[in-house]
Scaffold this motif. Structure first.
Motif, PDB file in Angstrom:
ATOM      1  N   ASP A  49     -43.996  98.936  34.126  1.00 24.67           N
ATOM      2  CA  ASP A  49     -42.948  98.931  35.139  1.00 24.67           C
ATOM      3  C   ASP A  49     -41.624  98.651  34.457  1.00 24.67           C
ATOM      4  O   ASP A  49     -41.437  97.600  33.838  1.00 24.67           O
ATOM      5  CB  ASP A  49     -43.214  97.853  36.197  1.00 24.67           C
ATOM      6  CG  ASP A  49     -44.123  98.336  37.307  1.00 24.67           C
ATOM      7  OD1 ASP A  49     -43.841  99.418  37.849  1.00 24.67           O
ATOM      8  OD2 ASP A  49     -45.108  97.642  37.631  1.00 24.67           O
ATOM      9  N   ILE A  53     -37.682  97.738  34.550  1.00 22.52           N
ATOM     10  CA  ILE A  53     -36.887  96.928  35.460  1.00 22.52           C
ATOM     11  C   ILE A  53     -35.612  96.481  34.758  1.00 22.52           C
ATOM     12  O   ILE A  53     -35.542  96.459  33.525  1.00 22.52           O
ATOM     13  CB  ILE A  53     -37.692  95.698  35.945  1.00 22.52           C
ATOM     14  CG1 ILE A  53     -37.023  95.033  37.142  1.00 22.52           C
ATOM     15  CG2 ILE A  53     -37.922  94.706  34.817  1.00 22.52           C
ATOM     16  CD1 ILE A  53     -37.889  93.991  37.828  1.00 22.52           C
ATOM     17  N   ARG A 106     -40.303 102.221  40.068  1.00 17.22           N
ATOM     18  CA  ARG A 106     -40.282 101.846  41.492  1.00 17.22           C
ATOM     19  C   ARG A 106     -39.523 100.551  41.753  1.00 17.22           C
ATOM     20  O   ARG A 106     -39.079 100.312  42.879  1.00 17.22           O
ATOM     21  CB  ARG A 106     -41.719 101.721  41.994  1.00 17.22           C
ATOM     22  CG  ARG A 106     -42.558 100.748  41.155  1.00 17.22           C
ATOM     23  CD  ARG A 106     -44.028 100.836  41.480  1.00 17.22           C
ATOM     24  NE  ARG A 106     -44.813 100.062  40.507  1.00 17.22           N
ATOM     25  CZ  ARG A 106     -46.136  99.956  40.556  1.00 17.22           C
ATOM     26  NH1 ARG A 106     -46.803 100.562  41.519  1.00 17.22           N
ATOM     27  NH2 ARG A 106     -46.780  99.249  39.645  1.00 17.22           N
ATOM     28  N   TYR A 107     -39.397  99.701  40.726  1.00 15.37           N
ATOM     29  CA  TYR A 107     -38.697  98.431  40.911  1.00 15.37           C
ATOM     30  C   TYR A 107     -37.327  98.426  40.239  1.00 15.37           C
ATOM     31  O   TYR A 107     -36.705  97.377  40.125  1.00 15.37           O
ATOM     32  CB  TYR A 107     -39.548  97.278  40.380  1.00 15.37           C
ATOM     33  CG  TYR A 107     -40.889  97.195  41.067  1.00 15.37           C
ATOM     34  CD1 TYR A 107     -40.988  97.004  42.438  1.00 15.37           C
ATOM     35  CD2 TYR A 107     -42.061  97.346  40.337  1.00 15.37           C
ATOM     36  CE1 TYR A 107     -42.219  96.956  43.079  1.00 15.37           C
ATOM     37  CE2 TYR A 107     -43.304  97.284  40.963  1.00 15.37           C
ATOM     38  CZ  TYR A 107     -43.372  97.092  42.330  1.00 15.37           C
ATOM     39  OH  TYR A 107     -44.587  97.048  42.957  1.00 15.37           O
ATOM     40  N   ASP A 131     -34.132  98.859  41.089  1.00 13.88           N
ATOM     41  CA  ASP A 131     -33.382  98.886  42.350  1.00 13.88           C
ATOM     42  C   ASP A 131     -31.935  98.524  42.052  1.00 13.88           C
ATOM     43  O   ASP A 131     -31.566  97.358  42.001  1.00 13.88           O
ATOM     44  CB  ASP A 131     -34.011  97.889  43.331  1.00 13.88           C
ATOM     45  CG  ASP A 131     -33.300  97.881  44.679  1.00 13.88           C
ATOM     46  OD1 ASP A 131     -32.561  98.840  44.960  1.00 13.88           O
ATOM     47  OD2 ASP A 131     -33.488  96.914  45.440  1.00 13.88           O
ATOM     48  N   ASN A 165     -32.098  90.529  45.725  1.00 17.35           N
ATOM     49  CA  ASN A 165     -32.745  91.804  45.427  1.00 17.35           C
ATOM     50  C   ASN A 165     -33.314  91.826  44.020  1.00 17.35           C
ATOM     51  O   ASN A 165     -34.412  92.357  43.784  1.00 17.35           O
ATOM     52  CB  ASN A 165     -31.744  92.952  45.602  1.00 17.35           C
ATOM     53  CG  ASN A 165     -31.235  93.068  47.015  1.00 17.35           C
ATOM     54  OD1 ASN A 165     -30.409  92.264  47.449  1.00 17.35           O
ATOM     55  ND2 ASN A 165     -31.714  94.048  47.761  1.00 17.35           N
ATOM     56  N   THR A 184     -36.517  89.741  43.993  1.00 16.49           N
ATOM     57  CA  THR A 184     -37.596  90.448  44.684  1.00 16.49           C
ATOM     58  C   THR A 184     -38.180  91.554  43.811  1.00 16.49           C
ATOM     59  O   THR A 184     -39.402  91.703  43.707  1.00 16.49           O
ATOM     60  CB  THR A 184     -37.085  91.037  46.010  1.00 16.49           C
ATOM     61  OG1 THR A 184     -36.646  89.975  46.859  1.00 16.49           O
ATOM     62  CG2 THR A 184     -38.184  91.826  46.712  1.00 16.49           C
ATOM     63  N   SER A 185     -37.309  92.321  43.163  1.00 13.46           N
ATOM     64  CA  SER A 185     -37.778  93.401  42.285  1.00 13.46           C
ATOM     65  C   SER A 185     -38.608  92.852  41.137  1.00 13.46           C
ATOM     66  O   SER A 185     -39.674  93.388  40.801  1.00 13.46           O
ATOM     67  CB  SER A 185     -36.592  94.191  41.738  1.00 13.46           C
ATOM     68  OG  SER A 185     -35.905  94.866  42.767  1.00 13.46           O
ATOM     69  N   ASN A 210     -42.041  91.452  42.397  1.00 14.80           N
ATOM     70  CA  ASN A 210     -42.922  92.564  42.764  1.00 14.80           C
ATOM     71  C   ASN A 210     -43.481  93.262  41.530  1.00 14.80           C
ATOM     72  O   ASN A 210     -44.657  93.641  41.496  1.00 14.80           O
ATOM     73  CB  ASN A 210     -42.173  93.569  43.635  1.00 14.80           C
ATOM     74  CG  ASN A 210     -41.949  93.059  45.046  1.00 14.80           C
ATOM     75  OD1 ASN A 210     -42.630  92.136  45.498  1.00 14.80           O
ATOM     76  ND2 ASN A 210     -40.992  93.646  45.745  1.00 14.80           N
ATOM     77  N   ALA A 211     -42.648  93.428  40.509  1.00 10.67           N
ATOM     78  CA  ALA A 211     -43.116  94.069  39.276  1.00 10.67           C
ATOM     79  C   ALA A 211     -44.146  93.196  38.572  1.00 10.67           C
ATOM     80  O   ALA A 211     -45.164  93.692  38.068  1.00 10.67           O
ATOM     81  CB  ALA A 211     -41.930  94.346  38.354  1.00 10.67           C
TER      82      ALA A 211
END
Length: 347
Positions: free
Chosen positions: A37, A39, A67-68, A70, A84, A87-88, A91-92
């Motif tokens: 992932d 980020i 996807r993360y 953001d 934000n 959260t990203s 989640n990752a």
């Protein structure tokens, strides 16, 4: 974790061999078929380059998620608002279908996230540890995971700046332009280290104590970020720990002042220090020498082992080390010492 076919693994290596002379000569192991992932939680990144970065990394055999990633640039130029960004990242880290969280870049702003990240401490302690990879401003995230959650992490190249991505870039290079930061450090070496451990044998001992060797978990990263935690509730307990410190774009007098601060602090009981690179990537001999002199002077003033290994940090190279994991430093002779760590991932 399933392995790719031999032909699928060799193809990317042949591609790099044909398009760049800067690829690491001794990073010859095949790329691992990791699911990653991507980020960013610090400075913003050029969104027009994300798709090509993902494509290039996938050409090397990895499955890559964005996807993360953001990005809605904040007033201060961070990749997003603090909530934000947290959260990203969480989640990752918690995603069950990826092996690693790899930062696209560093920059600034990650330190701001510590209070919000702290709220996830208990939850993450119940979660299987997942390695993150990055350096520079990512030091704040390393600090949180190493010292608060108790996870190991990887101080190493970011996804956007390394020898493979440099070689595969479509951007024209100016004849007078030198290599960029970490442009000679290989993803292949990083993958090899994850699965086989690290061993470096050219650490320079800066005092007599260093020649006796030392062992302990590594901590630290970027000196500026580490310094920012001193005297706060996030200050780390460094008892029996070995600090790894590097920095860039900071004057040698400032580095000298900060090292005096570390020396004077009566609660930073580190067992040893490994200094990475502090001079700029285009420094001349005199500039490199003055920074090394600052580090040597610090080593003379303290009783703990101090080493110099300018292949960690913002230079042409950035050898991976595992923060939050034990390292053994030993000196077989009097000129150089070695650093060894066991692997972080299993096949």
């Amino acid at each position: 974790m399933k392995l790719m076919t031999r032909s699928a693994l060799i193809a990317p290596l042949l591609l790099l061999a044909s398009c760049s002379s800067n690829a690491e000569k001794n990073a010859v192991k095949p790329y691992k078929p990791l699911t990653v992932d991507l980020i960013s939680v610090s400075s913003s990144y050029d969104e027009t380059k994300v798709d090509s970065l993902k494509e290039n990394l996938e050409m090397l055999g990895m499955k890559v998620n964005t996807r993360y990633f953001d990005q809605t640039i904040s007033d201060l130029g961070y990749v997003n608002l603090d909530d934000n960004r947290v959260t990203s990242l969480i989640n990752a880290i918690k995603a069950p279908d990826s092996d690693l969280v790899w930062f696209i870049r560093g920059g600034a702003g990650a330190l701001n996230l510590l209070p919000a990240l702290e709220q996830y401490t208990d939850e993450l302690k119940q979660h299987p540890a997942k390695p993150i990879i990055g350096y520079s401003d990512v030091t704040a995230i390393h600090h949180f995971l190493n010292n608060i959650v108790g996870w190991p992490s990887v101080h190493g190249i970011v996804a956007a700046y390394n020898s493979e991505i440099e070689a595969m870039s479509d951007e024209p290079k100016l004849p007078e332009k030198e290599d960029t930061s970490n442009a000679r450090e290989s993803i292949a070496r990083l993958h090899q280290s994850l699965y086989e451990g690290v061993y470096y044998d050219r650490l320079l001992p800066l005092n007599d104590a260093a020649k006796q060797g030392v062992s302990g978990e590594l901590r630290g990263g970027n000196l500026t970020l580490f310094q920012a935690t001193i005297g706060t509730r996030y200050e780390a307990d460094l008892t029996d720990k070995i600090l790894v410190l590097e920095d860039v774009n900071e004057g040698y007098r400032k580095i000298d002042r900060v090292l005096h601060q570390l020396e004077y602090a009566d609660n930073l009981n580190a067992a040893g220090v490994v200094f990475g690179q502090f001079h700029s990537i285009d420094a001349n001999d005199a500039e490199r020498l003055i920074y090394k002199t600052v580090l040597e002077n610090y080593a003379k003033r303290v009783s703990i082992p101090v080493y110099y290994y300018p292949y960690i940090g913002h230079g042409f190279y950035n050898r991976p080390v595992f923060l939050g994991k034990t390292a053994e430093l030993a000196c077989a002779g009097k000129n150089y010492c070695s650093l060894k760590q066991e692997k972080l991932l299993s096949e």
